[in-house]
Scaffold this active site. Structure first.
Site, PDB file in Angstrom:
ATOM      1  N   SER A  50       0.799  -1.175  -0.015  1.00  0.00           N
ATOM      2  CA  SER A  50      -0.140   0.016  -0.032  1.00  0.00           C
ATOM      3  C   SER A  50       0.839   1.250   0.050  1.00  0.00           C
ATOM      4  O   SER A  50       1.795   1.185   0.208  1.00  0.00           O
ATOM      5  CB  SER A  50      -0.967  -0.189   1.349  1.00  0.00           C
ATOM      6  OG  SER A  50      -0.152   0.274   2.370  1.00  0.00           O
ATOM      7  N   ASP A  82      -1.138  -1.738  -3.945  1.00  0.00           N
ATOM      8  CA  ASP A  82      -2.546  -1.776  -3.474  1.00  0.00           C
ATOM      9  C   ASP A  82      -3.241  -0.381  -3.243  1.00  0.00           C
ATOM     10  O   ASP A  82      -2.347   0.432  -2.815  1.00  0.00           O
ATOM     11  CB  ASP A  82      -2.430  -2.511  -2.084  1.00  0.00           C
ATOM     12  CG  ASP A  82      -3.828  -2.865  -1.686  1.00  0.00           C
ATOM     13  OD1 ASP A  82      -4.651  -3.314  -2.280  1.00  0.00           O
ATOM     14  OD2 ASP A  82      -3.982  -2.919  -0.286  1.00  0.00           O
ATOM     15  N   GLU A 134     -11.166  -0.047  -9.957  1.00  0.00           N
ATOM     16  CA  GLU A 134     -12.348  -0.534  -8.850  1.00  0.00           C
ATOM     17  C   GLU A 134     -13.605  -0.016  -9.262  1.00  0.00           C
ATOM     18  O   GLU A 134     -13.625   1.430  -9.545  1.00  0.00           O
ATOM     19  CB  GLU A 134     -11.801  -0.281  -7.303  1.00  0.00           C
ATOM     20  CG  GLU A 134     -13.033  -0.435  -6.392  1.00  0.00           C
ATOM     21  CD  GLU A 134     -12.394  -0.717  -5.189  1.00  0.00           C
ATOM     22  OE1 GLU A 134     -11.089  -0.680  -5.116  1.00  0.00           O
ATOM     23  OE2 GLU A 134     -13.167  -0.503  -4.269  1.00  0.00           O
ATOM     24  N   GLY A 181     -10.514  -3.771   7.128  1.00  0.00           N
ATOM     25  CA  GLY A 181     -10.211  -3.631   8.536  1.00  0.00           C
ATOM     26  C   GLY A 181     -10.852  -4.685   9.204  1.00  0.00           C
ATOM     27  O   GLY A 181     -11.248  -5.698   8.480  1.00  0.00           O
ATOM     28  N   ALA A 215     -11.146  -9.168   2.496  1.00  0.00           N
ATOM     29  CA  ALA A 215     -11.447 -10.499   2.616  1.00  0.00           C
ATOM     30  C   ALA A 215     -10.881 -11.367   3.677  1.00  0.00           C
ATOM     31  O   ALA A 215     -10.794 -12.290   3.840  1.00  0.00           O
ATOM     32  CB  ALA A 215     -11.070 -11.117   1.296  1.00  0.00           C
ATOM     33  N   ASN A 256      -7.947 -10.423  -1.289  1.00  0.00           N
ATOM     34  CA  ASN A 256      -7.002  -9.439  -0.601  1.00  0.00           C
ATOM     35  C   ASN A 256      -7.018  -9.575   0.916  1.00  0.00           C
ATOM     36  O   ASN A 256      -8.102  -9.457   1.489  1.00  0.00           O
ATOM     37  CB  ASN A 256      -7.362  -7.964  -0.893  1.00  0.00           C
ATOM     38  CG  ASN A 256      -6.596  -7.551  -2.279  1.00  0.00           C
ATOM     39  OD1 ASN A 256      -6.562  -8.337  -2.978  1.00  0.00           O
ATOM     40  ND2 ASN A 256      -6.926  -6.177  -2.586  1.00  0.00           N
ATOM     41  N   ILE A 257      -5.765  -9.973   1.469  1.00  0.00           N
ATOM     42  CA  ILE A 257      -5.719 -10.245   2.865  1.00  0.00           C
ATOM     43  C   ILE A 257      -4.882  -9.270   3.514  1.00  0.00           C
ATOM     44  O   ILE A 257      -3.570  -9.524   3.308  1.00  0.00           O
ATOM     45  CB  ILE A 257      -5.511 -11.689   3.240  1.00  0.00           C
ATOM     46  CG1 ILE A 257      -6.771 -12.556   2.938  1.00  0.00           C
ATOM     47  CG2 ILE A 257      -5.243 -12.103   4.887  1.00  0.00           C
ATOM     48  CD1 ILE A 257      -6.553 -13.975   2.957  1.00  0.00           C
TER      49      ILE A 257
HETATM   50  P1  13P Z   1      -8.724  -6.764   5.007  1.00  0.00           P
HETATM   51  O1  13P Z   1      -8.670  -5.638   5.704  1.00  0.00           O
HETATM   52  O2  13P Z   1      -9.860  -7.535   4.908  1.00  0.00           O
HETATM   53  O3  13P Z   1      -7.537  -7.695   5.361  1.00  0.00           O
HETATM   54  O4  13P Z   1      -8.713  -6.335   3.358  1.00  0.00           O
HETATM   55  C1  13P Z   1      -7.169  -5.964   2.997  1.00  0.00           C
HETATM   56  C2  13P Z   1      -7.466  -5.311   1.614  1.00  0.00           C
HETATM   57  O5  13P Z   1      -8.353  -5.310   0.927  1.00  0.00           O
HETATM   58  C3  13P Z   1      -6.266  -4.920   1.043  1.00  0.00           C
HETATM   59  O6  13P Z   1      -6.272  -4.188  -0.342  1.00  0.00           O
HETATM   60  O1  G3H Z   2      -6.749  -1.904   1.937  1.00  0.00           O
HETATM   61  C1  G3H Z   2      -5.911  -1.540   2.930  1.00  0.00           C
HETATM   62  C2  G3H Z   2      -4.935  -2.505   3.114  1.00  0.00           C
HETATM   63  O2  G3H Z   2      -5.188  -3.053   4.323  1.00  0.00           O
HETATM   64  C3  G3H Z   2      -3.650  -1.547   3.656  1.00  0.00           C
HETATM   65  O3  G3H Z   2      -3.585  -0.947   4.619  1.00  0.00           O
HETATM   66  O4  G3H Z   2      -2.977   1.243   3.868  1.00  0.00           O
HETATM   67  O5  G3H Z   2      -2.823   0.904   6.381  1.00  0.00           O
HETATM   68  O6  G3H Z   2      -1.322  -0.105   4.696  1.00  0.00           O
HETATM   69  P1  G3H Z   2      -2.729   0.316   4.844  1.00  0.00           P
HETATM   70 ZN    ZN Z   3      -8.489  -3.123  -0.320  1.00  0.00          ZN
END
Ligand code: 13P
Ligand code: G3H
Ligand code: ZN
Length: 312
Positions: A50, A82, A134, A181, A215, A256-257
């Site tokens: 991210s 991401d 998206e 989250g 997810a 995505n996890i």
């Molecule tokens: P979670 O917060 O469910 O792990 O989702 C992560 C995500 O979508 C990252 O892009």
């Molecule tokens: O979708 C978001 C991901 O969980 C990444 O989180 O932007 O805090 O690194 P972050």
């Molecule tokens: Zn996401």
């Protein structure tokens, strides 16, 4: 093996009725835990970064750590941005060696989302990099942006053909009721996803890879471990794994996890430090955290996504 794009991974996943795990990475132990898991079960892998992770660890460190994982595992690994929020960020990641980027224009008006996404696609494709777009808006927290439930919206199936056709994206993230989250569904309610929307989107885009964000299943063992060792998390509810299995059999090719990784790491570290209050060597508590991440990721790859053995 060099980094790969997700193109072949998605083609095989769609045809085979399984999904690829896309795990967020922020530091060495997380990368090691995930990649050791994938290597053990021979699963193709997407590691995603991210904007916040890139700010925390720096592009160069993350790149070099992923390069080390490639050498250690010899796995097909795709390195993905991401939630890219601007053309400039996506361009920097393309130039800096990523093989996939997400441009997240989901908060923009339809035409503006198309314009920005197409700009990224044109640049990325001319450099051999694939793009995830998206449509629809997930609730929850990403970086410092908090999208309330009221501002979230399901993907409108009637928009997907035009969006994919005009932008040229390689995969599409959709909103069917997941959120980012640890607090995805209200305590006391039954988690529900709009599989009817997913079904309709895949009918309109035959063979096209769909991405499921938000997810994490918010593994309760680790929520309990956090709370038993000094944490104070309120009721946290995620996506039931059975629903992820169902999505993986349908058009969802990327799952995505991130939150589950955070829970495992924090739960393990809290437990270790409570059990060993006199220890202060970070290797002592990061080692079990890395091992538990590995076991959690093996579980996701084998028991939930069904992508084990697909790397060869
Ligand atoms: P979670 O917060 O469910 O792990 O989702 C992560 C995500 O979508 C990252 O892009
Ligand atoms: O979708 C978001 C991901 O969980 C990444 O989180 O932007 O805090 O690194 P972050
Ligand atoms: Zn996401």
């Amino acid at each position: 093996m060099p980094l790969v794009t997700s193109e072949q991974m998605f083609r095989s996943a769609y045809a085979g009725g399984y999904a690829i795990g896309a795990f967020n990475v922020n530091n060495m132990e997380i990368i090691q835990g995930i990649t050791e898991a994938a290597a053990e079960v021979r699963a193709p892998l997407i590691l995603q970064v991210s904007a916040g992770a890139r700010k925390y660890a720096s592009h160069t460190y993350l790149m070099k750590l992923v390069e080390a994982a490639l050498i250690e595992t010899n796995l097909p690994i795709c390195l993905h941005l991401d939630h890219g929020d601007s053309f400039e960020l996506c361009r920097d990641c393309v130039d800096g060696g990523f093989t996939s980027v997400m441009i997240d224009g989901s908060h923009l008006a339809f035409e503006e989302n198309i314009r920005l996404t197409k700009q990224v696609v044109d640049y990325a494709h001319s450099h051999g990099v694939v793009v995830e777009g998206e449509l629809g808006r997930l609730a929850g927290v990403e970086d410092d942006i908090n999208v309330s439930e009221a501002d979230s919206s399901y993907t409108r199936p009637e928009e997907v053909e035009e969006f994919v056709g005009r932008t040229g994206v390689d995969s599409l993230a959709i909103a069917i009721g997941t959120s980012h989250g640890a607090y995805k569904f209200k305590p006391g309610t039954k988690p529900q996803l709009r599989f009817d929307i997913l079904e309709e989107i895949s009918r309109r885009l035959p063979g096209f890879p769909i991405v499921l964000h938000g997810a994490s299943s918010v593994m309760q063992d680790y929520v309990r471990m956090i709370n038993a060792n000094g944490g104070a998390m309120p009721d946290a509810i995620g996506v039931p794994e059975e629903m992820l299995r169902q999505a993986a059999k349908m058009a969802v090719c990327k799952v995505n996890i991130d939150s589950d990784l955070r829970l495992v790491m924090t739960g393990t570290v809290r437990q270790y430090l409570k059990q060993h209050p006199d220890h202060f060597d970070p290797r002592q508590y990061l080692k079990p955290a890395r091992e538990n991440i590995k076991q959690m990721v093996i579980h996701k790859l084998v028991d939930v996504l069904g992508c084990d053995g697909k790397a060869d």
